[in-house]
Design a protein around this motif. Sequence first.
Motif: not given
Length: 170
Positions: A113-117, A57-68, A97-98
Amino acid sequence: MDKDYLSILPSAHLKYAFSEESYLRFALTRTFARPDFGDLNPGGYYAGHDNEFIGGNPDLEPTYSWNFDVLYEYYFNNSGILSAGLFYKDITDPIFTDVKEGAYNGVSGVEVYSPDNGDNTSLRGLEFILVHKLDFLPGFLPNIGVSANVTLMDSKMHIPGRDESVPISR
């Protein structure tokens, strides 16, 4: 396809010493993870024997996280450490994986089967660690050590198109 993004990743770390052997640490951090290179592939392959298409999936966005994180540490002289920690993560755009039914080269009923956000994800937990050299034993035994780690986690991830949240797994 061109993907450009700027990621500002602030962090704050505090450490409080109760004594020379005992510490309390706090951390607030912002992190991100790019999608795996293979997950961004616009193509894929068809496995005819399983009637499955596995693609990217070329439209995937990076994963962001706020961590405490809060961590208590106790050091046993030079022979080990005991620590206990709490953590919480608020995650945006997790990758999963969708699986959908589709068609490939005129073949219908293909499992695609393809990755997705995903959406709205949180992860929280406890972690306990013990590392200790058995220096109180006789003979050669003081050179043996023990290491144990237990992590308890709870997570919830909302996948677009589904009513119920699911645990994170990857």
